[in-house]
Design a protein around this motif. Structure first.
Motif, PDB file in Angstrom:
ATOM      1  N   ALA A  33      30.652  24.703  33.306  1.00 33.26           N
ATOM      2  CA  ALA A  33      30.984  24.964  34.715  1.00 33.26           C
ATOM      3  C   ALA A  33      32.124  25.979  34.814  1.00 33.26           C
ATOM      4  CB  ALA A  33      31.362  23.655  35.409  1.00 33.26           C
ATOM      5  N   ILE A  34      33.108  25.876  33.923  1.00 33.57           N
ATOM      6  CA  ILE A  34      34.204  26.850  33.903  1.00 33.57           C
ATOM      7  C   ILE A  34      33.674  28.233  33.542  1.00 33.57           C
ATOM      8  CG2 ILE A  34      36.322  27.515  32.682  1.00 33.57           C
ATOM      9  CD1 ILE A  34      36.862  24.446  32.401  1.00 33.57           C
ATOM     10  N   ALA A  35      32.803  28.293  32.527  1.00 34.34           N
ATOM     11  CA  ALA A  35      32.213  29.579  32.127  1.00 34.34           C
ATOM     12  C   ALA A  35      31.383  30.170  33.261  1.00 34.34           C
ATOM     13  CB  ALA A  35      31.348  29.392  30.883  1.00 34.34           C
ATOM     14  N   ALA A  36      30.700  29.314  34.024  1.00 33.67           N
ATOM     15  CA  ALA A  36      29.877  29.792  35.139  1.00 33.67           C
ATOM     16  C   ALA A  36      30.748  30.390  36.245  1.00 33.67           C
ATOM     17  CB  ALA A  36      29.022  28.647  35.687  1.00 33.67           C
ATOM     18  N   LEU A  37      31.911  29.798  36.481  1.00 31.46           N
ATOM     19  CA  LEU A  37      32.816  30.338  37.494  1.00 31.46           C
ATOM     20  C   LEU A  37      33.342  31.712  37.086  1.00 31.46           C
ATOM     21  CD1 LEU A  37      34.706  27.068  38.440  1.00 31.46           C
ATOM     22  CD2 LEU A  37      33.339  28.472  39.993  1.00 31.46           C
ATOM     23  N   HIS A  38      33.627  31.889  35.808  1.00 30.38           N
ATOM     24  CA  HIS A  38      34.023  33.220  35.338  1.00 30.38           C
ATOM     25  C   HIS A  38      32.875  34.209  35.513  1.00 30.38           C
ATOM     26  CE1 HIS A  38      37.996  32.450  33.755  1.00 30.38           C
ATOM     27  NE2 HIS A  38      37.571  31.418  33.054  1.00 30.38           N
ATOM     28  N   ALA A  39      31.668  33.771  35.176  1.00 23.75           N
ATOM     29  CA  ALA A  39      30.508  34.663  35.267  1.00 23.75           C
ATOM     30  C   ALA A  39      30.186  35.022  36.709  1.00 23.75           C
ATOM     31  CB  ALA A  39      29.290  33.995  34.618  1.00 23.75           C
ATOM     32  N   ASP A  40      30.537  34.147  37.636  1.00 26.79           N
ATOM     33  CA  ASP A  40      30.213  34.371  39.047  1.00 26.79           C
ATOM     34  C   ASP A  40      31.141  35.384  39.708  1.00 26.79           C
ATOM     35  OD1 ASP A  40      28.655  33.615  41.412  1.00 26.79           O
ATOM     36  OD2 ASP A  40      30.538  32.763  42.149  1.00 26.79           O
ATOM     37  N   ALA A  41      32.302  35.625  39.103  1.00 29.98           N
ATOM     38  CA  ALA A  41      33.283  36.550  39.703  1.00 29.98           C
ATOM     39  C   ALA A  41      32.909  37.993  39.377  1.00 29.98           C
ATOM     40  CB  ALA A  41      34.680  36.231  39.179  1.00 29.98           C
ATOM     41  N   ARG A  42      32.753  38.802  40.418  1.00 30.76           N
ATOM     42  CA  ARG A  42      32.388  40.207  40.197  1.00 30.76           C
ATOM     43  C   ARG A  42      33.526  41.002  39.585  1.00 30.76           C
ATOM     44  NH1 ARG A  42      30.380  41.843  46.057  1.00 30.76           N
ATOM     45  NH2 ARG A  42      32.263  40.604  46.507  1.00 30.76           N
ATOM     46  N   THR A  43      34.757  40.568  39.851  1.00 33.06           N
ATOM     47  CA  THR A  43      35.938  41.177  39.241  1.00 33.06           C
ATOM     48  C   THR A  43      36.869  40.057  38.807  1.00 33.06           C
ATOM     49  OG1 THR A  43      37.211  41.284  41.307  1.00 33.06           O
ATOM     50  CG2 THR A  43      35.772  43.157  40.799  1.00 33.06           C
ATOM     51  N   ALA A  44      37.824  40.378  37.935  1.00 35.87           N
ATOM     52  CA  ALA A  44      38.766  39.362  37.483  1.00 35.87           C
ATOM     53  C   ALA A  44      39.571  38.802  38.658  1.00 35.87           C
ATOM     54  CB  ALA A  44      39.706  39.968  36.440  1.00 35.87           C
ATOM     55  N   GLU A  45      39.865  39.671  39.627  1.00 29.41           N
ATOM     56  CA  GLU A  45      40.674  39.242  40.783  1.00 29.41           C
ATOM     57  C   GLU A  45      39.936  38.236  41.665  1.00 29.41           C
ATOM     58  OE1 GLU A  45      42.149  42.595  38.865  1.00 29.41           O
ATOM     59  OE2 GLU A  45      40.178  42.421  39.832  1.00 29.41           O
ATOM     60  N   GLU A  46      38.609  38.236  41.609  1.00 24.31           N
ATOM     61  CA  GLU A  46      37.819  37.331  42.450  1.00 24.31           C
ATOM     62  C   GLU A  46      37.574  35.979  41.792  1.00 24.31           C
ATOM     63  OE1 GLU A  46      34.371  39.126  44.548  1.00 24.31           O
ATOM     64  OE2 GLU A  46      35.004  40.994  43.593  1.00 24.31           O
ATOM     65  N   THR A  47      38.109  35.757  40.596  1.00 22.05           N
ATOM     66  CA  THR A  47      37.902  34.487  39.893  1.00 22.05           C
ATOM     67  C   THR A  47      38.472  33.328  40.702  1.00 22.05           C
ATOM     68  OG1 THR A  47      38.083  35.646  37.770  1.00 22.05           O
ATOM     69  CG2 THR A  47      38.283  33.252  37.736  1.00 22.05           C
ATOM     70  N   ASP A  48      37.689  32.266  40.831  1.00 21.09           N
ATOM     71  CA  ASP A  48      38.118  31.081  41.585  1.00 21.09           C
ATOM     72  C   ASP A  48      38.938  30.170  40.668  1.00 21.09           C
ATOM     73  OD1 ASP A  48      38.420  28.829  43.136  1.00 21.09           O
ATOM     74  OD2 ASP A  48      36.338  28.774  43.823  1.00 21.09           O
ATOM     75  N   TRP A  49      40.215  30.530  40.498  1.00 17.05           N
ATOM     76  CA  TRP A  49      41.062  29.792  39.573  1.00 17.05           C
ATOM     77  C   TRP A  49      41.347  28.368  40.050  1.00 17.05           C
ATOM     78  CZ3 TRP A  49      41.545  31.177  34.796  1.00 17.05           C
ATOM     79  CH2 TRP A  49      41.433  32.527  34.449  1.00 17.05           C
ATOM     80  N   VAL A  50      41.393  28.160  41.347  1.00 20.17           N
ATOM     81  CA  VAL A  50      41.649  26.806  41.862  1.00 20.17           C
ATOM     82  C   VAL A  50      40.542  25.864  41.413  1.00 20.17           C
ATOM     83  CG1 VAL A  50      41.814  25.395  43.941  1.00 20.17           C
ATOM     84  CG2 VAL A  50      42.989  27.614  43.834  1.00 20.17           C
TER      85      VAL A  50
END
Length: 381
Positions: free
Chosen positions: A265-282
């Motif tokens: 699930a964590i890897a999927a959230l990274h993959a879902d972000a189009r840019t590093a800034e859009e990563t859903d860190w929360v």
């Protein structure tokens, strides 16, 4: 010559020989000899029934070895005449072999080597090349492992968690020589997913697919390590990402969460972000909270501290890191990153250099040294 087909057939043929009465070690040796024969013969004379051909050839190899042993020991050894492969031999022993090769009596390195041989169908030479050790060393390791598990019979389900740990170890070795261990681990995980209805098997497969999707962007043209935040995401394999997300969602829908599903699930959230800034860190921190609950692992807590530093600021990450043992692998590298984010380049440069001295591999050491050099150059400028 379809080497992938040979690898797929290996566990089935080992199972056939074991059911005919061969012990595991002898069966595995005979199948390896038959595979060598197949590589020599099949290109000019491909069989109509590959499984039957391999089973027949392996059984003959086993009989030859048994008769030679009989002659050496000057005593009779009962061996059955060669039975033709029939419908009764269609049983698939792949799952049994997974459990056997991940037997708790084996060390992790031995379990990995035996899995690659018996389930993966790789030769000793290929495994030795992949692990950068002499072939004789790997042969001894595999031989000891086979002796350890010979005669083991399962009268209850094996431990899937142990099998998954072995596959994860294989995946994390990456690749070297002519064997791509990451791809091999994915192939074996796909195979395992068809044999058992377990959410964590699906979770591990999803995790492997999502990590492997980023492989093309992990290193630059000069071979240097490229951190996740700096990777060219257009190089990521979108097909593997889509497959990994689909496998993960199917597993999560069954509401029996395990550590591999949480990691995926964590890897999927990274993959879902189009840019590093859009990563859903929360949301990533929330998944790390689940992983901490499931595993209690200090390494997971360390990764959570870094994620918390992204979600709530570097001070929050440093506070979480301070609660952990500084001897943890990559602790110093994490501290260096968070101190740099917190605007303290002097401390960060010192910690990057310190982390480089204990880096587990050359690419990582090179990356950390370059980070230290970059910050030192900025201070001089």
């Amino acid at each position: 010559m379809d080497e992938a087909l040979l690898r797929t057939l290996t566990p089935t043929v080992i199972g056939i020989l074991v059911r005919r009465g061969a012990d595991f070690a002898a069966a595995e040796d005979a199948v390896q000899d038959a595979l060598v024969e197949a590589v020599r013969v099949w290109p000019d004379d491909p069989p109509r029934d590959p499984t039957g051909w391999l089973a027949t050839a392996a059984w003959r190899k086993f009989l030859d070895a048994a008769r030679a042993e009989t002659s050496r020991r000057h005593r009779e050894v009962r061996v059955e005449s060669e039975p033709p492969p029939g419908q009764g031999e269609a049983e698939d022993d792949t799952l049994w072999l997974y459990f056997l090769c991940a037997h708790p009596s084996l060390s992790s390195t031995s379990a990995v080597a035996l899995t690659l041989r018996a389930v993966g169908g790789l030769t000793t030479r290929q495994i030795a090349q992949a692990y950068l050790v002499p072939e004789a060393t790997m042969a001894q390791r595999i031989s000891r492992a086979k002796r350890t598990v010979s005669g083991v019979r399962f009268n209850q389900p094996g431990d899937v968690a142990t099998v998954l740990r072995v596959l994860y170890l294989i995946f994390n070795e990456g690749y070297s020589g002519d064997v791509d261990l990451a791809s091999e681990a994915i192939r074996l995980a796909r195979q395992l997913a068809t044999k058992t209805d377990d959410e964590e098997v699906a979770g591990l497969l999803a995790l492997m697919l999502l990590h492997d999707a980023r492989r093309p962007a992990r290193t630059g043209p000069d071979g240097r390590l490229v951190p996740l935040a700096e990777q060219d995401r257009s190089l990521w394999n979108t097909r593997l990402i889509a497959e990994g997300v689909d496998v993960l969602q199917t597993a999560l829908a069954r509401d029996r969460l395990g550590e591999y599903q949480a990691q995926a699930a964590i890897a999927a959230l990274h993959a879902d972000a189009r840019t590093a800034e859009e990563t859903d860190w929360v949301q990533i921190v929330e998944w790390y909270d689940e992983l901490v609950r499931l595993t209690g692992s200090p390494v997971v807590r360390l990764n959570r501290a870094v994620a918390l530093g992204e979600a709530d600021g570097p001070r929050a990450g440093l506070a979480a890191l301070a609660e952990l043992d500084p001897a943890l692998p990559r602790y110093t590298a994490a501290a260096a990153y968070l101190h740099e984010r917190d605007g303290d380049p002097v401390t960060a440069a010192r910690l990057y250099a310190e982390a480089a001295r204990s880096a587990p591999n050359l690419p990582e050491r090179d990356h950390l040294m370059r980070q230290a050099a970059r910050l030192n150059a900025q201070q001089r400028g």
